[in-house]
Design a protein around this motif. Structure first.
Motif, PDB file in Angstrom:
ATOM      1  N   TYR A  42       0.017   2.919   6.253  1.00 42.33           N
ATOM      2  CA  TYR A  42       1.041   2.668   5.215  1.00 42.33           C
ATOM      3  C   TYR A  42       1.847   3.946   4.997  1.00 42.33           C
ATOM      4  N   THR A  43       3.007   3.753   4.368  1.00 39.49           N
ATOM      5  CA  THR A  43       3.959   4.862   4.215  1.00 39.49           C
ATOM      6  C   THR A  43       3.733   5.612   2.906  1.00 39.49           C
ATOM      7  N   VAL A  44       3.777   6.948   3.002  1.00 39.01           N
ATOM      8  CA  VAL A  44       3.730   7.817   1.821  1.00 39.01           C
ATOM      9  C   VAL A  44       4.975   8.701   1.863  1.00 39.01           C
TER      10      VAL A  44
ATOM     11  N   ASP B 131      21.367   9.095   0.121  1.00 36.32           N
ATOM     12  CA  ASP B 131      22.145   8.426   1.160  1.00 36.32           C
ATOM     13  C   ASP B 131      21.262   7.666   2.142  1.00 36.32           C
ATOM     14  N   ASP B 132      20.083   8.158   2.394  1.00 32.86           N
ATOM     15  CA  ASP B 132      19.160   7.473   3.311  1.00 32.86           C
ATOM     16  C   ASP B 132      18.235   6.558   2.535  1.00 32.86           C
ATOM     17  N   LYS B 133      17.931   5.417   3.124  1.00 31.51           N
ATOM     18  CA  LYS B 133      17.021   4.477   2.480  1.00 31.51           C
ATOM     19  C   LYS B 133      15.584   4.969   2.611  1.00 31.51           C
ATOM     20  N   ALA B 134      14.764   4.482   1.717  1.00 32.38           N
ATOM     21  CA  ALA B 134      13.326   4.765   1.775  1.00 32.38           C
ATOM     22  C   ALA B 134      12.650   3.564   2.447  1.00 32.38           C
ATOM     23  N   ASN B 135      12.096   3.783   3.636  1.00 36.32           N
ATOM     24  CA  ASN B 135      11.471   2.693   4.401  1.00 36.32           C
ATOM     25  C   ASN B 135       9.953   2.749   4.252  1.00 36.32           C
ATOM     26  N   PHE B 136       9.418   1.670   3.704  1.00 36.10           N
ATOM     27  CA  PHE B 136       7.963   1.565   3.544  1.00 36.10           C
ATOM     28  C   PHE B 136       7.433   0.496   4.495  1.00 36.10           C
ATOM     29  N   ARG B 137       6.326   0.836   5.160  1.00 32.79           N
ATOM     30  CA  ARG B 137       5.695  -0.119   6.070  1.00 32.79           C
ATOM     31  C   ARG B 137       4.184  -0.111   5.847  1.00 32.79           C
ATOM     32  N   THR B 138       3.634  -1.288   5.897  1.00 38.04           N
ATOM     33  CA  THR B 138       2.175  -1.434   5.825  1.00 38.04           C
ATOM     34  C   THR B 138       1.769  -2.304   7.018  1.00 38.04           C
ATOM     35  N   VAL B 139       0.997  -1.723   7.928  1.00 33.73           N
ATOM     36  CA  VAL B 139       0.590  -2.453   9.144  1.00 33.73           C
ATOM     37  C   VAL B 139      -0.894  -2.235   9.387  1.00 33.73           C
ATOM     38  N   ARG B 140      -1.492  -3.273   9.962  1.00 30.55           N
ATOM     39  CA  ARG B 140      -2.909  -3.172  10.343  1.00 30.55           C
ATOM     40  C   ARG B 140      -2.999  -2.605  11.759  1.00 30.55           C
ATOM     41  N   VAL B 141      -3.886  -1.705  11.927  1.00 30.99           N
ATOM     42  CA  VAL B 141      -4.138  -1.109  13.235  1.00 30.99           C
ATOM     43  C   VAL B 141      -5.635  -1.138  13.478  1.00 30.99           C
ATOM     44  N   THR B 142      -5.970  -0.827  14.721  1.00 30.54           N
ATOM     45  CA  THR B 142      -7.392  -0.823  15.061  1.00 30.54           C
ATOM     46  C   THR B 142      -8.117   0.198  14.193  1.00 30.54           C
ATOM     47  N   GLY B 143      -9.071  -0.287  13.508  1.00 30.85           N
ATOM     48  CA  GLY B 143      -9.865   0.591  12.663  1.00 30.85           C
ATOM     49  C   GLY B 143      -9.335   0.758  11.263  1.00 30.85           C
ATOM     50  N   GLY B 144      -8.276   0.039  10.902  1.00 30.12           N
ATOM     51  CA  GLY B 144      -7.791   0.192   9.529  1.00 30.12           C
ATOM     52  C   GLY B 144      -6.355  -0.248   9.340  1.00 30.12           C
ATOM     53  N   THR B 145      -5.708   0.339   8.345  1.00 26.26           N
ATOM     54  CA  THR B 145      -4.334  -0.005   7.971  1.00 26.26           C
ATOM     55  C   THR B 145      -3.515   1.263   7.814  1.00 26.26           C
TER      56      THR B 145
ATOM     57  N   LEU C  81       0.813  -1.211   0.000  1.00 30.12           N
ATOM     58  CA  LEU C  81       0.000   0.000   0.000  1.00 30.12           C
ATOM     59  C   LEU C  81       0.856   1.275   0.000  1.00 30.12           C
ATOM     60  N   GLY C  82       2.167   1.107   0.021  1.00 29.94           N
ATOM     61  CA  GLY C  82       3.037   2.278   0.063  1.00 29.94           C
ATOM     62  C   GLY C  82       2.921   3.135  -1.197  1.00 29.94           C
ATOM     63  N   ARG C  83       3.241   4.418  -1.044  1.00 26.74           N
ATOM     64  CA  ARG C  83       3.128   5.338  -2.178  1.00 26.74           C
ATOM     65  C   ARG C  83       4.362   6.240  -2.214  1.00 26.74           C
ATOM     66  N   LEU C  84       4.939   6.360  -3.415  1.00 25.64           N
ATOM     67  CA  LEU C  84       6.132   7.174  -3.604  1.00 25.64           C
ATOM     68  C   LEU C  84       5.870   8.230  -4.683  1.00 25.64           C
ATOM     69  N   THR C  85       6.136   9.473  -4.351  1.00 21.93           N
ATOM     70  CA  THR C  85       6.005  10.564  -5.316  1.00 21.93           C
ATOM     71  C   THR C  85       7.393  11.154  -5.599  1.00 21.93           C
ATOM     72  N   ILE C  86       7.696  11.314  -6.866  1.00 23.47           N
ATOM     73  CA  ILE C  86       8.975  11.886  -7.300  1.00 23.47           C
ATOM     74  C   ILE C  86       8.705  13.240  -7.941  1.00 23.47           C
ATOM     75  N   ARG C  87       9.427  14.251  -7.477  1.00 24.73           N
ATOM     76  CA  ARG C  87       9.333  15.582  -8.054  1.00 24.73           C
ATOM     77  C   ARG C  87      10.657  15.919  -8.739  1.00 24.73           C
ATOM     78  N   ASN C  88      10.567  16.188 -10.038  1.00 24.42           N
ATOM     79  CA  ASN C  88      11.783  16.477 -10.816  1.00 24.42           C
ATOM     80  C   ASN C  88      11.805  17.958 -11.185  1.00 24.42           C
ATOM     81  N   GLY C  89      12.494  18.744 -10.364  1.00 25.62           N
ATOM     82  CA  GLY C  89      12.641  20.156 -10.648  1.00 25.62           C
ATOM     83  C   GLY C  89      13.938  20.495 -11.343  1.00 25.62           C
TER      84      GLY C  89
ATOM     85  N   SER D  45       1.269   1.126  -4.605  1.00 25.15           N
ATOM     86  CA  SER D  45       1.373  -0.308  -4.301  1.00 25.15           C
ATOM     87  C   SER D  45       2.802  -0.750  -4.026  1.00 25.15           C
ATOM     88  N   VAL D  46       3.560   0.113  -3.351  1.00 24.30           N
ATOM     89  CA  VAL D  46       4.937  -0.232  -3.016  1.00 24.30           C
ATOM     90  C   VAL D  46       4.926  -1.177  -1.819  1.00 24.30           C
TER      91      VAL D  46
END
Length: 326
Positions: A299-301, A283-297, A211-219, A250-251
């Motif tokens: 995910y990382t954007v 230099d830093d990694k992109a960490n994506f997490r998708t977890v279920r929580v009370t009332g929903g899920t 469910l992760g989502r990644l947006t790239i901005r190319n300026g 859908s990452v």
């Protein structure tokens, strides 16, 4: 008898001397303008001797026979013409590089030969112009070699932007117009291409089901391709045009290294730009997490901006072209 011969010779010498003296006095009297007599052998006599012995006329340097020059010109250009035809026939890669090396050496050899060739007067300027143009052509042929790696411009495109082929043609036409065939078949060239993919097009796509989502901005001022890897495997690559944004959904969960390359003219066969390339990674990694929580899920954007922005907290490092994931 020997003594008599000696006396007789002496008398003859004396008589001859007297005759010579009388002649000299007579000449002096005739040449006088009423003033004092000039001694025999004076300046008047020297002037007369000088005028009677003028300096010899220099022998003119013989001109070069046009037929001889045509033969020398053909001998200098023939091997180069054959090598340039081989460049024209060669395919991209090692065969073309080898043909370019051979043609470069022969262009230098032709320039050397023309510089030492005697020319007819009407061909001197054109011959010098052609020799200089061939010297420059040798350098351009050598510089056009492709390394076969990423961001490798086609040698035919490089030659298409070089000045020396046009200079060779101009010098050749000048000599040919005078009756000295200096035509060369220069290899075909190509215009620089400007191939691009649609913004947001996936260059490579692996399995995505999170469910992760990644947006790239190319300026930046050029197009870019952003690639995410997990370990040694490429998860996906996306094409982002200059001044545009692209979003990947859908990452999957995980830690990703984010690479990006900028440049012009995307060569899909080599998965690389062909001009003005740069290769970097965050230099830093992109960490994506998708977890279920009370009332929903949950995910990382994430949003990554390729150009520097005020307040940005991500740093980048250069990457060798060979280390950039395909």
């Amino acid at each position: 008898m020997r003594e008599r011969r000696t006396v007789l010779r002496g008398r003859r010498a004396t008589a001859f001397g007297a005759a010579a003296l009388t002649l000299a006095l007579s000449l002096t009297a005739c040449s006088s303008d009423g003033g004092s007599e000039r001694p025999a052998g004076g300046s008047g006599g020297s002037a007369a001797a000088a005028s009677a012995d003028p300096s010899p006329t220099p022998t003119p340097t013989p001109t070069v026979d046009p037929a001889t020059y045509r033969h020398a010109l053909s001998g200098a250009l023939g091997p180069l013409d054959s090598a340039l035809r081989a460049v024209d026939r060669a395919g991209e890669g090692g065969a073309l590089n080898k043909a370019l090396d051979t043609a470069s050496v022969r262009a230098d050899a032709a320039a050397d030969a023309l510089q030492t060739t005697r020319t007819p007067d009407d061909a001197t300027a054109g011959n010098s112009q052609l020799a200089s143009a061939l010297r420059a052509l040798g350098q351009d042929l050598k510089s056009a070699r492709g390394d076969g790696g990423r961001c490798a411009t086609s040698p035919r495109v490089e030659l298409g932007t070089a000045r020396s082929p046009k200079s060779v043609q101009e010098a050749g036409r000048s000599l040919t117009a005078l009756g000295y065939d200096a035509g060369l078949r220069l290899p075909r060239t190509e215009q620089a291409k400007h191939r691009r993919l649609a913004n947001g097009a996936l260059v490579r796509d692996g399995s995505r089901g999170g469910l992760g989502r990644l947006t790239i901005r190319n300026g930046t001022g050029t197009d870019a391709v952003v690639t995410l890897t997990r370990g040694s495997r490429t998860a996906f690559s996306v094409y982002v045009r200059q001044g545009s944004n692209a979003t990947i959904r859908s990452v999957n969960s995980g830690a990703y290294t984010v690479y990006f390359t900028n440049g012009e003219d995307w060569n899909s066969a080599k998965s690389s730009f062909t001009r003005g390339c740069s290769f970097e990674k965050f230099d830093d990694k992109a960490n994506f997490r998708t977890v279920r929580v009370t009332g929903g899920t949950q995910y990382t954007v994430l949003t990554f901006t390729l150009n520097k922005v005020i307040g940005g907290n991500a740093t980048t490092s250069r990457v060798a072209p060979g280390e950039f994931p395909s």
